[in-house]
Design a protein around this motif. Sequence first.
Motif, short mmCIF file in Angstrom:
data_model
loop_
_atom_site.label_atom_id
_atom_site.label_comp_id
_atom_site.label_asym_id
_atom_site.label_seq_id
_atom_site.Cartn_x
_atom_site.Cartn_y
_atom_site.Cartn_z
N ASN A 95 -13.63 4.01 6.26
CA ASN A 95 -14.81 3.18 5.97
C ASN A 95 -15.74 3.11 7.18
O ASN A 95 -16.97 3.15 7.03
CB ASN A 95 -14.37 1.77 5.57
N MET B 89 0.85 -1.19 0.00
CA MET B 89 0.00 0.00 0.00
C MET B 89 0.88 1.24 0.00
O MET B 89 1.76 1.39 0.83
CB MET B 89 -0.91 0.01 1.23
N ASP C 200 -3.28 0.42 6.83
CA ASP C 200 -4.57 -0.24 6.66
C ASP C 200 -5.59 0.31 7.65
O ASP C 200 -6.78 0.45 7.33
CB ASP C 200 -4.44 -1.75 6.85
N ASN D 277 -7.33 3.47 6.37
CA ASN D 277 -8.40 3.18 5.40
C ASN D 277 -9.62 2.58 6.08
O ASN D 277 -10.77 2.90 5.74
CB ASN D 277 -7.87 2.24 4.32
N LYS D 278 -9.40 1.71 7.06
CA LYS D 278 -10.53 1.11 7.79
C LYS D 278 -11.29 2.18 8.57
O LYS D 278 -12.52 2.12 8.67
CB LYS D 278 -10.01 0.02 8.73
N ASN E 140 -0.55 4.63 -0.59
CA ASN E 140 -1.43 5.77 -0.69
C ASN E 140 -1.22 6.69 0.51
O ASN E 140 -1.65 6.39 1.61
CB ASN E 140 -2.90 5.31 -0.74
#
Length: 318
Positions: free
Chosen positions: A298, A1, A291, A294-295, A3
């Motif tokens: 969401n 990843m 991660d 990003n979680k 980003n």
Amino acid sequence: MNNYKFLPTDTCIHAGYDQIGYINLIIEHGAGRDYPFIVVTKNEQEALHLVTDLNFLLNGISIHYFPDLEVLPYDQEMPSSGLVSKRGRVFIMHSCQAQKIDVIVTTANALMRKSAGTEHWLDSVITFNVGQQFDIDTIKQQLNAINYEESLLIEDFGQYSFRNNVFDIYPIGESSAYRIIVADDGKISELKYLNTSTQLSQSSAVESITAMPVYEFPFNSDIIPGFRTKWRKTFKDLANVTSARQYKDVTNGIIPHSACFYMPFFCNKLLSLFDLIPQNSTFFFNESSLDSINKLVNTISFRYSDMLDINNGFILQP
């Protein structure tokens, strides 16, 4: 990843390291620079373990943990005063540059969460020094304005008590409760640690302590009119806009349990940790912490959709 769009520009990024990798990188790059290292872990447990390891292995550098508030997005509860205390301490240290910070260890969630602007912290700080004139009426007024609570016993952050010439306080921003002894001339003669279990002072003393606000946002009678105006303007298209429980609570001087998710109504400016640190600071991530960001995005979207109907539309968009 790879980003990193959420990061400020001109930052140095190192990703893909484990705990030992973090430590080796800090040693390699040299702690004690003019700007801090920011180590972003996936959760609180990993962060606290890292702080312990860094303090053991890297002597003589300033290491601070910047925690998350540990409440779910749009949750109906207030964060603990202890967590607010740790976050506020980092905000103040960076704002007034009173003490240099070499390493900040934080979590993905804490990195993204915003607080009131630095003026909230700096304008509301109360300092107690040995030899300082102590007027109890003035002190009570100042403490009440930043949401401290007078109590018979001192058991938790944000409480204070006064009897005879003894003033006990558990300040936000400090790691202990304290007993302030006021001499007959009205000046502070001693500042001692206070054991909240026994309510007895300890022999060791300090020269100065600092009391910070109880909440990450201002809340007093001067704030209420602005909150009401912003609420009505934001939710003007909803029915019964002035009948919402949160609106009524604030109108009556009561802080809603979900107040931290209405912070734009309490203050004009919000800041994250990104806004405090220099742009040339160095960030350390591992894949799990990336991660987690990003979680979190969401989770916020899901919680917003889930809580929108429950709150009859009276919640702010992410």
